[in-house]
Design a protein around this motif. Structure first.
Motif, PDB file in Angstrom:
ATOM      1  N   ALA A 194      -0.884  15.961   4.795  1.00 34.73           N
ATOM      2  CA  ALA A 194      -1.153  15.787   3.361  1.00 34.73           C
ATOM      3  C   ALA A 194      -0.983  14.327   2.987  1.00 34.73           C
ATOM      4  N   HIS A 195      -1.841  13.869   2.111  1.00 32.18           N
ATOM      5  CA  HIS A 195      -1.774  12.483   1.653  1.00 32.18           C
ATOM      6  C   HIS A 195      -1.340  12.472   0.198  1.00 32.18           C
ATOM      7  N   TYR A 196      -0.125  12.042  -0.035  1.00 33.20           N
ATOM      8  CA  TYR A 196       0.369  11.981  -1.402  1.00 33.20           C
ATOM      9  C   TYR A 196       0.471  10.551  -1.912  1.00 33.20           C
ATOM     10  N   GLY A 197       0.169   9.589  -1.040  1.00 30.08           N
ATOM     11  CA  GLY A 197       0.059   8.202  -1.483  1.00 30.08           C
ATOM     12  C   GLY A 197       1.355   7.643  -2.025  1.00 30.08           C
ATOM     13  N   ALA A 198       1.199   6.779  -3.022  1.00 27.22           N
ATOM     14  CA  ALA A 198       2.342   6.085  -3.606  1.00 27.22           C
ATOM     15  C   ALA A 198       3.260   7.057  -4.331  1.00 27.22           C
ATOM     16  N   GLU A 199       4.469   6.613  -4.566  1.00 25.41           N
ATOM     17  CA  GLU A 199       5.471   7.419  -5.250  1.00 25.41           C
ATOM     18  C   GLU A 199       4.990   7.830  -6.636  1.00 25.41           C
ATOM     19  N   LYS A 200       5.272   9.066  -7.026  1.00 23.90           N
ATOM     20  CA  LYS A 200       4.816   9.597  -8.303  1.00 23.90           C
ATOM     21  C   LYS A 200       5.350   8.767  -9.468  1.00 23.90           C
ATOM     22  N   GLY A 201       4.451   8.417 -10.380  1.00 25.43           N
ATOM     23  CA  GLY A 201       4.819   7.645 -11.560  1.00 25.43           C
ATOM     24  C   GLY A 201       4.921   6.154 -11.331  1.00 25.43           C
ATOM     25  N   LYS A 202       4.787   5.706 -10.097  1.00 22.82           N
ATOM     26  CA  LYS A 202       4.903   4.276  -9.795  1.00 22.82           C
ATOM     27  C   LYS A 202       3.647   3.540 -10.229  1.00 22.82           C
ATOM     28  N   ILE A 203       3.820   2.369 -10.852  1.00 22.27           N
ATOM     29  CA  ILE A 203       2.687   1.536 -11.244  1.00 22.27           C
ATOM     30  C   ILE A 203       2.100   0.904  -9.985  1.00 22.27           C
ATOM     31  N   LEU A 204       0.801   1.021  -9.817  1.00 23.33           N
ATOM     32  CA  LEU A 204       0.146   0.573  -8.591  1.00 23.33           C
ATOM     33  C   LEU A 204      -0.340  -0.859  -8.718  1.00 23.33           C
ATOM     34  N   ASP A 205      -0.141  -1.644  -7.648  1.00 22.68           N
ATOM     35  CA  ASP A 205      -0.702  -2.995  -7.632  1.00 22.68           C
ATOM     36  C   ASP A 205      -2.161  -2.932  -7.189  1.00 22.68           C
ATOM     37  N   ASP A 206      -2.843  -4.064  -7.253  1.00 24.82           N
ATOM     38  CA  ASP A 206      -4.282  -4.091  -6.959  1.00 24.82           C
ATOM     39  C   ASP A 206      -4.589  -3.662  -5.532  1.00 24.82           C
ATOM     40  N   ARG A 207      -3.740  -4.103  -4.580  1.00 20.66           N
ATOM     41  CA  ARG A 207      -3.978  -3.766  -3.180  1.00 20.66           C
ATOM     42  C   ARG A 207      -3.877  -2.255  -2.954  1.00 20.66           C
ATOM     43  N   THR A 208      -2.887  -1.616  -3.568  1.00 20.25           N
ATOM     44  CA  THR A 208      -2.720  -0.170  -3.411  1.00 20.25           C
ATOM     45  C   THR A 208      -3.857   0.592  -4.073  1.00 20.25           C
ATOM     46  N   VAL A 209      -4.325   0.098  -5.211  1.00 19.85           N
ATOM     47  CA  VAL A 209      -5.455   0.740  -5.896  1.00 19.85           C
ATOM     48  C   VAL A 209      -6.679   0.759  -4.989  1.00 19.85           C
ATOM     49  N   ILE A 210      -6.976  -0.368  -4.356  1.00 16.73           N
ATOM     50  CA  ILE A 210      -8.146  -0.450  -3.484  1.00 16.73           C
ATOM     51  C   ILE A 210      -7.968   0.435  -2.249  1.00 16.73           C
TER      52      ILE A 210
END
Length: 630
Positions: free
Chosen positions: A136-152
């Motif tokens: 399963a891919h849950y990505g970044a921590e829940k509620g965490k503000i994402l930086d540009d690199r993580t968004v891409i």
């Protein structure tokens, strides 16, 4: 002209021939103007063979005595590679090839016969079956503000798994669950940033060379072609140009400088593209670059505030919403002679078009009439984060009803009225969505929203967002009918709008324009409309003679006013549902076509609904080991 000058001129002609291949190869940012262009890859392949053959023949005529043999060969290699890239990009983006590339390998599933034999021998079915392991891919921590690199990075991850949506592939429930968990745990701003970047990847695959260039063979070919062009320039620069005419030398330098400049621009866009950042973020071999100054510099260049991010501005959504307001459109009157000229129902326009056919300028006259109409009707509103929050939070609330997602995705206002956040009883509003067609409901709520908006003295976020969505949806209905065709019969909608405008025109002529008052604003018109008694319904008076919904909307506006401060909460929920209905019922290829125009809010909403599970394309049973879209 002497023999030496004639030979030199012939050599230059041979050297200039490959420049045509460079031009036909086109820039990386545009290979197709419309999706239909991708289907013409066969024509481009034939043209490629013809142009390469022609350039080879011209080159052969000057061989082997040409002084420009080396730079000509180098330029020929670079131009051929560029044109091959474009032809391949068109081929892989064509519908049939794109669909085949996304189909998973044939999967017979678990060996049923073997398992059943083992079950008979062991007698324990649970011991026989192995529990499949799913990542399963849950990505970044829940509620965490994402930086540009993580968004891409996250956008590329979901693009790779959901690109099959463009060809109506079916996805697994496991993928639905993973996507829902990830997006429901994000803020509205971050979720929409990810979807914007994801749609940018879709755009690149369909309309640019990105999918061809951003692969190992693509990088190699790009290095060869760019190196060949630069080397050709260097060879010509150091070449003894005795015998060449000065004017021809200047032309050649201009062509070479243009070619080299375009290569450096293309190289810069290639290095700074989302694909490069995504591959660095997802590749284990390139993991040492993830936090490097190299990546930080590219992200800074790509940021919205950077003046160098021109390609981002062109490719990503413009964050603008076109607005079309029915009352405002009818209130803004051109001089009578212009109205008669551009009104398609008036004989004068038909006469002009008939005359234009004889002069072969009828398309110009029709376009001029549409342009004048647009000048009167079109407005543009900037997208606001408050509007994004309203849409995201409402769709997330709908997606939380897991067992009802498929029914909710097709709702057109009824579900919103039956499940309001305020818990209000909205039974008196249900006939305005339940007993009418989608198009009629949209027009009813558009006029009612305008009436309530102009009556209100204080306006909150829900009020402003409802107004923007109302005008945006009517713009789509009138100006972008393809996006609404799945939920609306266009012919019937035109009758509705025509009859409603006719009744509104009559009301304005009798009660507004014939008065001496100069303050004839939308607010004043709305007040006058609401002052008309509606003891009987319009259907009781008109029967089925007219399709106008003008005074039905007045009745709806009066009903909405009974909800006082909760009114705009209800209206905004209905508008989000009407928008969602249009978004999810529009064919994927129509959404894809909008990407070439910069995209639309309705396309972002469509993609958000897919990620939240509000789509009918999740139909593979839970527990299936291999998801079809993975």
């Amino acid at each position: 002209m002497s023999d030496s000058e004639a030979n030199a001129y012939g050599d230059l002609l041979a050297f200039w021939a490959p420049f045509l291949l460079l031009r036909l190869g086109g820039p990386d940012t545009v290979t197709a103007v419309a999706l239909e262009d991708n289907e013409l890859w066969g024509r481009h392949l034939l043209n490629l063979l013809f142009q390469v053959g022609t350039a080879s023949y011209v080159f052969y005529q000057s061989f082997p005595n040409s002084k420009l043999i080396v730079p000509t060969i180098l330029l020929f290699i670079g131009g051929t590679i560029k044109y091959i890239e474009r032809t391949c990009a068109l081929y892989f983006a064509s519908f049939s090839k794109f669909c085949r590339s996304l189909l998973p390998p044939a999967d017979a599933g678990e060996n049923y016969a073997e398992i059943m034999k083992q079950h008979e021998a062991i007698g324990n079915m649970e011991a026989t079956l192995e529990t499949p392991y799913r990542i399963a891919h849950y990505g970044a921590e829940k509620g965490k503000i994402l930086d540009d690199r993580t968004v891409i990075k996250e956008a590329f991850f979901y693009f790779a798994r959901f690109k099959g949506i463009l060809v109506d592939l079916i996805f697994s429930y496991d993928l639905e669950d993973d996507s829902y968990v990830f997006f429901s745990g994000r803020t509205a701003k971050d979720a929409l940033r990810i979807i914007e970047a994801e749609l940018n990847f879709f755009y690149d695959v369909l309309y640019t060379k990105a999918a061809i260039v951003h692969r190992p063979t693509g990088y190699l070919l790009r290095a060869i072609s760019s190196g060949s062009i630069v080397a050709a320039f260097a060879c010509f620069y150091v070449l003894d140009k005795h015998g060449f005419h000065e004017y021809d030398i200047q032309i050649t330098y201009t062509l070479l400088l243009g070619a080299v400049s375009l290569e450096f621009v293309a190289l810069g866009l290639l290095i700074c593209s989302d694909w490069t950042i995504a591959k660095i973020g997802t590749s284990e071999e390139l993991s040492q670059f993830k936090g490097s100054i190299f990546v930080k510099f590219f992200l800074m260049v790509k940021s919205e505030n950077s003046p160098f991010a021109l390609h981002m501005i062109c490719a990503r959504w413009s964050r603008s919403l076109f607005q079309y307001n029915l009352i405002e459109f009818q209130l803004r009157k051109w001089p009578k002679w212009i109205e008669k000229l551009i009104d398609p129902e008036m004989k004068i326009l038909k006469i002009l078009i008939s005359l234009g056919k004889w002069l072969r300028i009828e398309k110009i006259l029709i376009s001029l009439g549409e342009w004048l109409q647009d000048l009167k009707s079109e407005r543009v509103k900037p997208y606001s984060e408050k509007l994004g929050e309203l849409i995201f939070n409402e769709l997330k609330r709908k997606a939380s009803f897991q067992e009802e997602r498929k029914q909710i995705s097709s709702a057109r206002g009824k579900w919103a009225l039956e499940h309001t956040k305020t818990g209000q009883d909205c039974q008196n509003l249900l006939p305005f969505v339940r007993d009418v067609d989608y198009g009629e409901s949209l027009l009813l709520w558009h006029i009612a929203t305008e009436l309530c908006y102009n009556k209100n003295k204080s306006r909150n976020n829900q009020c402003e967002s409802s107004k923007v969505l109302s005008d945006y949806m009517l713009h789509l209905m009138i100006k972008e009918p393809d996006l609404m065709s799945a939920g609306v019969w266009i012919g019937q909608m035109r009758l509705l709008i025509r009859d409603t405008c006719a009744e509104l025109d009559r009301f304005l002529s009798q009660y507004i324009f014939n008065e001496s008052k100069t303050n004839k604003t939308e607010k004043y018109v709305c007040e006058e409309l609401l002052s008309v008694p509606t003891t009987w319904t319009p259907a009781d008076v008109k029967r089925d003679r007219s399709k106008s919904v003008l005074f039905d909307a007045c009745i709806l506006a009066r009903e909405l006013e009974t909800f006082h401060e909760n009114k705009w909460e209800i209206v905004s929920e209905v508008w989000v549902e009407l928008l969602a209905r249009a978004a999810i019922n529009c064919r994927p290829h129509v959404h894809a076509q909008q990407l070439r125009k910069g995209g639309e809010l309705i396309t972002l909403v469509w993609m958000l609904m897919v990620h939240l599970g509000l789509s009918k394309q999740f139909q593979i049973a839970r527990g299936h080991v291999n998801a079809h879209a993975n």
